[in-house]
Enzyme design. Structure first.
Site: not given
Ligand SMILES: *Cc1c(COP(=O)(O)O)cnc(C)c1O
Length: 402
Positions: A188, A216, A247
């Site tokens: 990330s 991610h 996320k």
């Protein structure tokens, strides 16, 4: 020293450590948002900002459909379970979500956790012991590092994203019974995508399992958003996937591990963050289920995210900024010096853009940056405003020459 003084010394020590953090510019203040999370947010000082630093990749965090799905699940299943899963904390919605995650990722079975931090914290110790080897990328997420610490397996660390060193570590681990290679699917800080095709080839050659952390990636990497394994066309060759619901997949909280049935059944029996921590709230399970149904029926959000990313990467480069090259919606805009990164982020805040400066020790010395994260929710008009603000702040602070 009296007993009272001894205790006072403890608090004084903490205060001194905090002062050191502040003096060294390493203290992390928290912005307070007074609105929903989204492409635009309102802070507690009334300032309206375009948000360029959330992991809100698909723009679902403040999305009305998500709010309604979570309310519907709360209506049906209640507020909470007041139980761990194995006592009386499993509802149909949790089983449905586990099935949906398995199908979405192309894995056999899935177990839910309160967070991906817990999924990583609870995955190694039940599966591997002192006779085994864990071979881990040097820049893996803190939760992977902590999970490995809780396990008795031998540890081998390969240099970040370095396939020659990975092979050397596989050779060093040759005498071990079971071997597992562990990597973030996407890192990330830089937006670097792990070379899963090469990792899977090496794993096959050396008889190792492959585990990836898809925090991610899940929801938007690959042609239909399944993740880094789809991006690299190695679906079916990954043994263990951990990920987050906090996320792209909605943004509330919650994590999971997906793998073969034997692995998941073992985790349900032995994984401590699962056995000794409360069930995921029904509102989150129900809303996450709605997200997966939406992503399985259309790639619209994923496509918009990638279009926004391509647009921003091109435009920011044309403005004259240095970015880490790549294709991921994490776009590190390099400023190199920590004070400059802080000043730049502060000036952008005044100009209506929320970004966060990153500097040592979060990134290597001399690699300070602001990390921009694109979202499917950003409109072209918002991105144009962000680019204008970057241009203005860049000229004011002498980062851009004209
Ligand atoms: C964010 C993140 C986690 C932690 O996820 P949570 O669900 O918030 O605990 C774990 N691994 C990686 C790579 C992450 O980026």
């Amino acid at each position: 020293m009296t007993a009272t003084n001894a205790k006072a010394a403890f608090f004084a020590d903490l205060e001194e450590n905090l002062s050191t953090l502040r003096r060294d510019g390493l203290f992390k203040p928290e912005r307070v948002i007074a609105s929903r999370q989204g492409a635009e947010v309102v802070c507690d000082d009334g300032r309206k900002l375009v948000n360029m630093c959330a992991n809100n990749y698909l723009g679902l965090s403040g999305d009305e459909a998500m709010v309604q799905a979570s309310i519907a699940a709360t209506e049906q299943y209640g507020y909470g379970l007041s139980s761990v899963r194995f006592i009386c904390g499993t509802q149909t919605v949790h089983k449905q979500l586990e099935r949906a995650i398995s199908d979405f990722l192309g894995m056999e079975d899935t177990i839910l956790y309160a967070a991906a931090f817990d999924a990583n914290g609870g995955v190694f110790e039940p599966l591997f012991d002192a006779e085994d080897a864990i071979i881990s990328d040097a820049l893996n997420h803190a939760s992977i590092i902590d999970g490995i610490r809780l396990c008795k397996a031998a540890r081998f660390r390969y240099q970040h994203n370095d396939m020659a060193d990975l092979e050397a570590q596989l050779q060093a681990a040759a005498g071990k019974r079971h071997k597992v290679i562990v990597t973030d699917g996407v890192f990330s800080m830089d937006g670097t995508i792990a070379q899963l095709d090469k990792i899977c080839d090496l794993a096959e050659r050396y008889g190792a399992l492959v585990m990836i952390d898809e925090c991610h990636a899940s929801g938007f990497m690959g042609a239909t958003g399944r993740g880094t394994h789809e991006h690299h066309k190695v679906m079916g060759r990954i043994d263990i996937i951990t990920g987050t619901l906090g996320k792209a997949l909605g943004g509330a909280m919650g994590g999971f591990t997906a793998a073969r049935r034997e692995v998941i059944e073992t985790l349900r029996q032995k994984s401590r963050p699962y056995l000794f921590s409360n069930t995921l709230a029904p509102s989150i399970a129900g809303a996450s289920l709605a997200v997966l149904q939406r992503l399985s029926s259309s790639t619209e959000l994923r496509d918009r995210l990638h279009a926004n990313t391509a647009y921003f990467r091109k435009a920011i480069t044309e403005l004259g900024f240095t970015i880490k090259p790549g294709t991921h919606p994490v776009v590190p805009v390099m400023l190199f010096e920590a004070p400059l990164a802080q000043q730049f982020a502060q000036r952008l805040y005044e100009l209506g853009v929320l970004v966060s400066g990153f500097f040592y020790p979060v990134v290597p010395m001399g690699q300070a940056r602001v990390r921009v994260q694109l979202s499917a929710a950003h409109t072209t008009e918002q991105l144009e405003r962000v680019l204008a603000a970057f241009g203005q702040a860049g000229r004011e602070l002498g980062i851009l020459k004209n």
